[in-house]
Design a protein around this motif. Structure first.
Motif, short mmCIF file in Angstrom:
data_model
loop_
_atom_site.label_atom_id
_atom_site.label_comp_id
_atom_site.label_asym_id
_atom_site.label_seq_id
_atom_site.Cartn_x
_atom_site.Cartn_y
_atom_site.Cartn_z
N CYS A 19 0.86 -1.19 0.00
CA CYS A 19 0.00 0.00 0.00
C CYS A 19 0.89 1.23 0.00
O CYS A 19 1.96 1.23 0.59
CB CYS A 19 -0.87 0.04 1.25
SG CYS A 19 -1.77 -1.47 1.60
N ARG A 20 0.41 2.31 -0.65
CA ARG A 20 1.19 3.54 -0.69
C ARG A 20 0.29 4.75 -0.86
O ARG A 20 -0.67 4.71 -1.61
CB ARG A 20 2.18 3.51 -1.87
CG ARG A 20 3.11 4.70 -1.93
CD ARG A 20 3.89 4.74 -3.24
NE ARG A 20 3.02 4.90 -4.40
CZ ARG A 20 2.46 6.05 -4.76
NH1 ARG A 20 2.66 7.15 -4.07
NH2 ARG A 20 1.68 6.10 -5.83
N VAL A 21 0.59 5.80 -0.11
CA VAL A 21 0.04 7.13 -0.37
C VAL A 21 1.22 8.07 -0.48
O VAL A 21 2.28 7.85 0.11
CB VAL A 21 -0.98 7.61 0.70
CG1 VAL A 21 -2.23 6.75 0.67
CG2 VAL A 21 -0.36 7.64 2.08
N SER A 22 1.02 9.17 -1.23
CA SER A 22 2.17 10.00 -1.58
C SER A 22 2.40 11.22 -0.70
O SER A 22 3.48 11.80 -0.76
CB SER A 22 2.06 10.45 -3.03
OG SER A 22 0.87 11.17 -3.22
N ARG A 39 -8.85 -3.82 1.39
CA ARG A 39 -9.26 -4.38 0.10
C ARG A 39 -8.29 -5.46 -0.39
O ARG A 39 -8.72 -6.48 -0.94
CB ARG A 39 -9.39 -3.27 -0.95
CG ARG A 39 -10.57 -2.33 -0.69
CD ARG A 39 -10.72 -1.28 -1.78
NE ARG A 39 -11.02 -1.92 -3.05
CZ ARG A 39 -10.52 -1.52 -4.22
NH1 ARG A 39 -9.71 -0.50 -4.30
NH2 ARG A 39 -10.85 -2.16 -5.33
N CYS A 40 -7.01 -5.23 -0.19
CA CYS A 40 -6.01 -6.20 -0.65
C CYS A 40 -6.08 -7.49 0.18
O CYS A 40 -5.96 -8.59 -0.37
CB CYS A 40 -4.61 -5.59 -0.57
SG CYS A 40 -4.32 -4.30 -1.81
N VAL A 41 -6.28 -7.36 1.48
CA VAL A 41 -6.42 -8.55 2.33
C VAL A 41 -7.68 -9.32 1.95
O VAL A 41 -7.66 -10.55 1.89
CB VAL A 41 -6.41 -8.15 3.83
CG1 VAL A 41 -6.82 -9.32 4.71
CG2 VAL A 41 -5.03 -7.63 4.24
N VAL A 87 2.05 -10.61 -4.99
CA VAL A 87 2.12 -9.24 -4.48
C VAL A 87 0.81 -8.56 -4.86
O VAL A 87 0.53 -8.37 -6.04
CB VAL A 87 3.32 -8.47 -5.06
CG1 VAL A 87 3.34 -7.03 -4.54
CG2 VAL A 87 4.63 -9.18 -4.73
N ILE A 88 0.02 -8.23 -3.85
CA ILE A 88 -1.30 -7.64 -4.09
C ILE A 88 -1.24 -6.14 -3.79
O ILE A 88 -0.75 -5.73 -2.74
CB ILE A 88 -2.37 -8.31 -3.21
CG1 ILE A 88 -2.42 -9.82 -3.49
CG2 ILE A 88 -3.75 -7.67 -3.47
CD1 ILE A 88 -3.38 -10.59 -2.60
#
Length: 148
Positions: A19-22, A39-41, A87-88
């Motif tokens: 997960c990433r935010v900028s 959501r990814c889990v 890798v999700i």
């Protein structure tokens, strides 16, 4: 007559989530990382994959290759080199916002470490059309980053 080579089928049982935010503002004010992770889990559960670890880059540009959580994810895969991981991630733009960085990460994760990529918002596959659309999505993410 040519015989078709049997394609090796790799079994994936475990996943890692990225997960990433900028921006720091997104970290402080939003729930972007939490919703991406959730959501990814959920997707891992749908695919019957055990989530081995979650990697979160907080306030880090997707235009950079050197990101703390992404580098930790790569190190994790190296430490578990005998296992196959999926890798999700939520969106192509979460993986990278630069075409070169996207392709470099894809090579590092898939070719060099045998991981499979699973993107929630865009289908990523090795078909001719899939590769074309993946490049379009990566290019759009780069354009968005530059216009921001």
């Amino acid at each position: 007559m040519k015989q078709k080579k049997k394609q090796e089928v790799i079994e994936y049982k475990r996943a890692v989530v990225y997960c990433r935010v900028s921006s720091d503002r997104q970290v402080k004010e939003g729930h972007g990382l939490d919703s991406q992770e959730r959501r990814c889990v959920e997707r891992a559960n749908e695919l019957k994959l055990e989530v081995a670890s979650v990697f979160r880059d907080e306030g880090v540009s997707g235009g950079l290759f050197e990101r703390p959580a992404m580098q930790a994810l790569i190190t994790f895969l190296d430490k578990h080199e005998t296992e196959n991981f999926v890798v999700i991630f939520d969106d192509t733009s979460r993986l990278a916002r630069d075409v070169y960085v996207h392709l470099k990460l894809k090579m590092q994760l898939t070719v060099e470490r045998g991981a499979k990529l699973e993107c929630l918002n865009q289908k990523i596959d090795d078909t001719e059309e899939g590769e074309f659309f993946e490049l379009l999505f990566a290019g759009k993410a780069q354009l968005d980053r530059k216009q921001n």
